[in-house]
Design a protein around this motif. Structure first.
Motif, PDB file in Angstrom:
ATOM      1  N   ALA A   1      -9.994 -26.904  38.206  1.00  0.00           N
ATOM      2  CA  ALA A   1      -9.635 -25.384  37.398  1.00  0.00           C
ATOM      3  C   ALA A   1     -10.224 -24.701  38.468  1.00  0.00           C
ATOM      4  O   ALA A   1     -10.337 -23.289  38.013  1.00  0.00           O
ATOM      5  CB  ALA A   1     -11.234 -25.816  36.666  1.00  0.00           C
ATOM      6  N   TYR A   2     -11.799 -24.682  39.434  1.00  0.00           N
ATOM      7  CA  TYR A   2     -11.292 -23.977  40.576  1.00  0.00           C
ATOM      8  C   TYR A   2      -9.954 -23.688  41.350  1.00  0.00           C
ATOM      9  O   TYR A   2      -9.993 -21.892  40.738  1.00  0.00           O
ATOM     10  CB  TYR A   2     -12.149 -24.735  41.555  1.00  0.00           C
ATOM     11  N   ARG A   3      -9.867 -24.418  41.339  1.00  0.00           N
ATOM     12  CA  ARG A   3      -7.973 -24.043  42.282  1.00  0.00           C
ATOM     13  C   ARG A   3      -7.192 -22.553  40.946  1.00  0.00           C
ATOM     14  O   ARG A   3      -6.637 -22.309  41.481  1.00  0.00           O
ATOM     15  CB  ARG A   3      -7.578 -25.907  42.307  1.00  0.00           C
ATOM     16  N   GLU A   4      -7.508 -23.604  40.128  1.00  0.00           N
ATOM     17  CA  GLU A   4      -6.435 -23.381  38.540  1.00  0.00           C
ATOM     18  C   GLU A   4      -6.631 -21.659  38.709  1.00  0.00           C
ATOM     19  O   GLU A   4      -6.439 -20.191  38.091  1.00  0.00           O
ATOM     20  CB  GLU A   4      -6.029 -23.441  37.473  1.00  0.00           C
ATOM     21  N   LEU A   5      -8.446 -21.011  38.468  1.00  0.00           N
ATOM     22  CA  LEU A   5      -9.094 -19.467  38.775  1.00  0.00           C
ATOM     23  C   LEU A   5      -8.431 -18.936  39.916  1.00  0.00           C
ATOM     24  O   LEU A   5      -8.271 -17.794  39.747  1.00  0.00           O
ATOM     25  CB  LEU A   5      -9.897 -20.282  38.806  1.00  0.00           C
ATOM     26  N   LEU A   6      -7.964 -19.684  41.225  1.00  0.00           N
ATOM     27  CA  LEU A   6      -7.592 -18.466  41.967  1.00  0.00           C
ATOM     28  C   LEU A   6      -5.967 -18.966  42.161  1.00  0.00           C
ATOM     29  O   LEU A   6      -5.924 -17.565  42.467  1.00  0.00           O
ATOM     30  CB  LEU A   6      -7.983 -19.696  43.740  1.00  0.00           C
TER      31      LEU A   6
END
Length: 462
Positions: A287-292
């Motif tokens: 999810a954090y990677r998708e945020l970035l």
């Protein structure tokens, strides 16, 4: 508290006790005291009552202490055969019961209950019987016995047969599986587990949801709960301890070090977990990677501080999961990192002071378990946070029942929605964040550990 040879009025039984021993190279034994809700609870009883904690010897140091007759007042440590303990603890408790209650099985391949399971189940019975016999031997007439967790699910029924005069409670610190999932267990085993807990006068859980699931299993499989009372006690954070501990010098030192790692005036997303399969660390990183990826404005403006402390590394599936967490963190840093900005700061060495430092500086706390009995991290961060902290919380955490209203709630399987939740939490106005944090902290500390324990004791009629 009393020695193991005196008759105790209040007894606690758990796999892990309040003290552990290490065998030094020179042959000396050193004791280390544990913490947590049960320790606080027994302390709250005071010396006016005779109390005893019955636990297992978990390592070579513990077993040597038992053999030498070394012990702490008020603690009885059982030296159960090492093979029996391994089968009961790793084979059944951690590899079967934990998986069932947290709904972790990949059902096309597992479970498969054959001869190996049956041999381990026999050890689980032996392990539980050792506790039941020790409790029966140590309890005064009419004493109150609080049996803890899935490791000792058979103890109440066994103890009831040995000592019908006792007042027995059982507390489950995990979720309880819904009926259809629980029925994956062999029929005789599912019945045995339910009847074991129903040997207690009172069976208690962390939330109403888990209590209802247990009752549903009893009704579907046994036809009812046989007169056993069902209770709910939502364990809270120990506010006084956390606030004092989080201001000590070692925490301040780690705060400085973390700020250096984060660099600049960046927002911080924090998670603190064991690398336990149910904690959902991999999807959190996804999810954090998708945020970035989808919101490039956050690149170089946010850091994900992720503490993933190794858990149950003697089981291959946990070692593989820990490796997956490390691999994904490395991929994110390789893909997005630039000089002066490391997107994911991952620590895998357990350090409580560093965890508290992270709590203090968190702008967002990510708590996204697949399933969790409670999750105290969700309760601890709002208590310790310096500037207020937005909580991104899985609806499958037990803490959701108490904290959901003031959290940003997520479906733990939905990576895209979790990425959006992180964005919402990061952009939450400071005034709203501060107000929510106050309410979260109040809810999180409404039932401190000592009160949680004493409430259970009173409910048994002590």
């Amino acid at each position: 508290m009393v020695s193991e040879h005196a008759a105790a009025q209040v007894l606690v039984a758990s796999n892990r006790g309040p003290v552990s021993y290490a065998l030094e190279e020179n042959g000396e034994l050193t004791a280390k005291r544990g913490g947590g809700g049960l320790v606080s609870g027994l302390s709250a009883i005071g010396d006016s009552e005779a109390a005893l904690w019955v636990c297992a010897a978990l390592g070579d140091g513990d077993r040597e202490a038992v053999r030498r007759g070394v012990g702490e007042p008020g603690v009885r440590m059982l030296d159960i055969d090492e093979r029996v303990h391994a089968d009961a603890y790793n084979g059944i408790a951690n590899s079967v019961l934990w998986f069932v209650h947290h709904m972790l099985y990949q059902t096309p391949l597992e479970p498969a209950f054959g001869p190996e399971f049956r041999a381990q189940w026999a050890s689980y019975e032996t392990y539980n019987r050792a506790f039941a016999e020790a409790l029966a031997e140590s309890a005064a007439g009419g004493a109150a016995v609080l049996v803890q967790d899935y490791h000792l699910a058979l103890v109440p029924g066994m103890l009831r047969e040995l000592r019908p005069d006792l007042r027995i409670g059982h507390f489950s610190h995990t979720p309880w599986a819904p009926v259809d999932y629980f029925r994956m267990l062999p029929d005789d085993v599912s019945e045995q587990l339910l009847r074991g807990i129903l040997g207690a006068d009172r069976a208690a859980f962390l939330t109403g949801r888990w209590a209802d699931a247990f009752s549903d299993c009893c009704v579907a499989i046994l036809g009812g709960t046989s007169g056993t009372r069902i209770g709910v006690h939502g364990l809270g954070a120990d506010a006084d301890f956390l606030r004092e501990r989080s201001r000590r010098d070692d925490v301040e030192e780690r705060l400085v070090a973390l700020r250096e790692q984060i660099g600049g005036d960046r927002k911080v997303v924090v998670r603190v977990d064991r690398t336990e399969l149910s904690k959902n660390i991999v999807r959190g990183l996804q999810a954090y990677r998708e945020l970035l990826a989808t919101r490039p404005e956050w690149r170089e403006r946010v850091v994900h501080v992720a503490f993933a402390y190794p858990s149950r590394q003697d089981l291959a599936v946990y070692r593989d999961y820990t490796a997956s967490v490390q691999r994904l963190a490395d991929e994110i840093n390789s893909e997005y990192g630039v000089e002066g900005w490391t997107p994911v700061v991952l620590h895998v060495k357990d350090d409580f002071a560093r965890s508290l430092a992270a709590y203090r500086l968190a702008d967002v706390a990510l708590v996204n378990p697949i399933r969790d009995g409670m999750n105290l991290v969700a309760k601890e961060v709002p208590v310790v946070s310096d500037e207020g902290c937005a909580l991104v919380l899985s609806r499958e955490a037990g803490a959701y029942e108490e904290l959901g209203e003031d959290a940003v709630v997520v479906n733990p399987y939905d990576v895209t929605a979790t990425a959006e939740a992180l964005h919402s939490a990061l952009t939450m106005p400071l005034a709203e964040r501060a107000e929510r944090t106050k309410r979260l902290a109040a809810a999180a500390t409404s039932l401190p550990p000592s009160q949680w324990f004493l409430d259970q004791l009173r409910a048994l009629g002590n």
